[in-house]
Design an enzyme around this catalytic site. Structure first.
Site, PDB file in Angstrom:
ATOM      1  N   SER A 189      44.376  38.036  56.673  1.00 11.89           N
ATOM      2  CA  SER A 189      44.099  36.708  58.002  1.00 11.89           C
ATOM      3  C   SER A 189      45.002  34.876  58.076  1.00 11.89           C
ATOM      4  CB  SER A 189      42.999  36.399  58.679  1.00 11.89           C
ATOM      5  OG  SER A 189      42.672  36.252  59.766  1.00 11.89           O
ATOM      6  N   ASP A 343      45.417  44.667  66.529  1.00 16.06           N
ATOM      7  CA  ASP A 343      45.423  43.382  65.713  1.00 16.06           C
ATOM      8  C   ASP A 343      46.514  42.452  66.478  1.00 16.06           C
ATOM      9  OD1 ASP A 343      45.330  41.123  64.464  1.00 16.06           O
ATOM     10  OD2 ASP A 343      45.048  41.975  62.778  1.00 16.06           O
ATOM     11  N   HIS A 373      41.978  44.523  63.006  1.00 20.21           N
ATOM     12  CA  HIS A 373      42.172  43.374  62.069  1.00 20.21           C
ATOM     13  C   HIS A 373      40.822  43.092  61.649  1.00 20.21           C
ATOM     14  CE1 HIS A 373      43.451  38.804  61.418  1.00 20.21           C
ATOM     15  NE2 HIS A 373      42.312  38.740  61.384  1.00 20.21           N
TER      16      HIS A 373
END
Length: 403
Positions: A189, A343, A373
């Protein structure tokens, strides 16, 4: 008795309404994901209430709540774990105890959390980096870079870059028995964003003699220009990272000024004088047909020049690695990119994979259509998911074969 029963029924109905959210049909363990999503939503709501009441910034409130996940450095029979500092930045070191026939591999890892949350000592990250060290018999450096909202861009980048540059010194690599030809940067991320930016910056740094062997980017955030990509639209309210929460993370990386967040939310934050940058994130040129799904590309809607002048960081490639030219991509190391179908950041990773391939960089693009995600952080109880273990094993398996 009747009133109590009615009250209980109403309370149960309200709780069920709050918890329930429709899950995609291809999710494993959908009810488990639903409960985790509801817990994350509740935590966000509590943090927002704390902010509105003036008790503390919402991101600071989230940090307080997330602190229950912290575990101290704890060695086991396979790995020695310690907290220390590299170049005045806090890191958690994982040193394998198994004998090695020669020099070891190494991974420098940057945790996720939207540049505001997370730490190397979180249970989920400790599990991931400990498992990486044990499986690969590798030295792992997990970086505790400084976080927002107290610290803004470029502090987070500068911290991880400083640690990586320090670690790549021949004397430091020798101290930890690391092969200089087998070092990787990795992150998930926001950490994937930092890993991509570090790999790019190292190419420009003449002081660094050791070159990375690989970079591994796990559902990375890579661009700030277009926050209305097909993946942002399709996954606007999907688990863990809804669109507006990602917009908040992006804006908080640079400022708490609500005007930037509002402009980003409406996708009108890029000034016309920066229009040339859209060529690097034009999804109509980079996404495969199956991900376009009938979406129609429209010309950007431009925003105020004043915002870009006040907060130039959101146009800086160190914050948005997709904004570099094709020439600057050449020479990047062997790359692994994990993207998830459900995501908002899916298309960032897909576009970067396409652009790297076009620039001649060897890329493994691992697209998990049925994942969401942050799935990889759910690998330890009580929030343990099969998809998390599956993705973690794919990532570590790639490292094992290629590093």
């Amino acid at each position: 008795m009747g009133a109590k029963l009615l009250g209980l029924c109403l309370a149960s109905a309200l709780l069920a309404y709050y918890i329930y959210s429709p899950m995609p049909e291809d999710f494993e363990e959908p009810w488990k994901v639903m409960l985790i999503t509801a817990a994350f939503r509740a935590v966000r709501h509590v943090s927002e209430v704390a902010d509105q009441l003036g008790l503390m910034h919402s991101m600071e409130a989230l940090k307080v709540i997330a602190a229950i996940e912290y575990i101290p450095p704890t060695s086991d029979e396979n790995v020695t774990v310690m907290d220390t500092e590299f170049s005045n930045v806090a890191v958690r070191l994982y040193l394998p105890r198994k004998p090695s026939d020669g020099l070891r591999r190494a991974v420098v890892y940057f945790h996720g959390g939207g540049w505001c949350l997370g730490q190397a000592g979180m249970k989920s990250y400790d599990h991931l980096t400990r498992w990486t060290s044990n499986r690969l018999n590798a030295v792992v450096v997990s970086v505790n870079y400084r976080l927002g909202p107290k610290y803004r861009f470029p502090v987070q980048f500068e911290d991880v870059y400083s640690v990586t540059k320090f670690f790549l010194q021949s004397s430091v690599l020798s101290q930890y028995g690391v092969d200089p030809d087998r070092v990787c940067v990795a992150g998930d991320s926001a950490g994937g964003n930092l890993a991509a930016a570090v790999a790019q910056q190292l190419l420009e740094d003449s002081e660094v003699k050791t070159r990375l062997k690989a970079q591994a980017l796990l559902y990375p955030a890579l661009q700030t220009l277009d926050l209305n990509l097909p993946s942002y639209r399709e996954n606007e309210n999907k688990p863990i990272l809804p669109r507006l929460f990602m917009v908040k993370f992006w804006s908080e990386y640079f400022t708490s000024d609500s005007s930037l967040r509002e402009a980003m939310a409406s996708n009108r934050h890029v000034p016309v004088e920066s229009s040339h940058l859209f060529q690097f994130v034009n999804w109509s040129n980079f996404l495969p047909e199956e991900l376009k799904k009938g979406h129609v590309y429209t010309s950007p809607a431009y925003g105020s020049s004043e915002l870009a002048q006040k907060y130039p960081g959101f146009l800086d490639p160190r914050a948005a690695p997709l904004l570099v030219s094709d020439a600057q991509l050449r020479g990047l190391p062997l790359t692994y990119i994990l993207t998830c179908g459900h995501d908002v950041l899916r298309d960032d990773g897909v576009m970067y994979a396409r652009r790297l391939q076009a620039a001649g960089v060897p890329v493994t693009h691992d697209h998990a259509k049925d994942a969401f995600h942050g799935a990889m952080i759910f690998v330890s109880s009580p929030a343990e998911l099969a998809v998390g273990h599956r993705l973690m094993n794919r990532y570590i398996g790639w490292l094992n074969e290629n590093l």
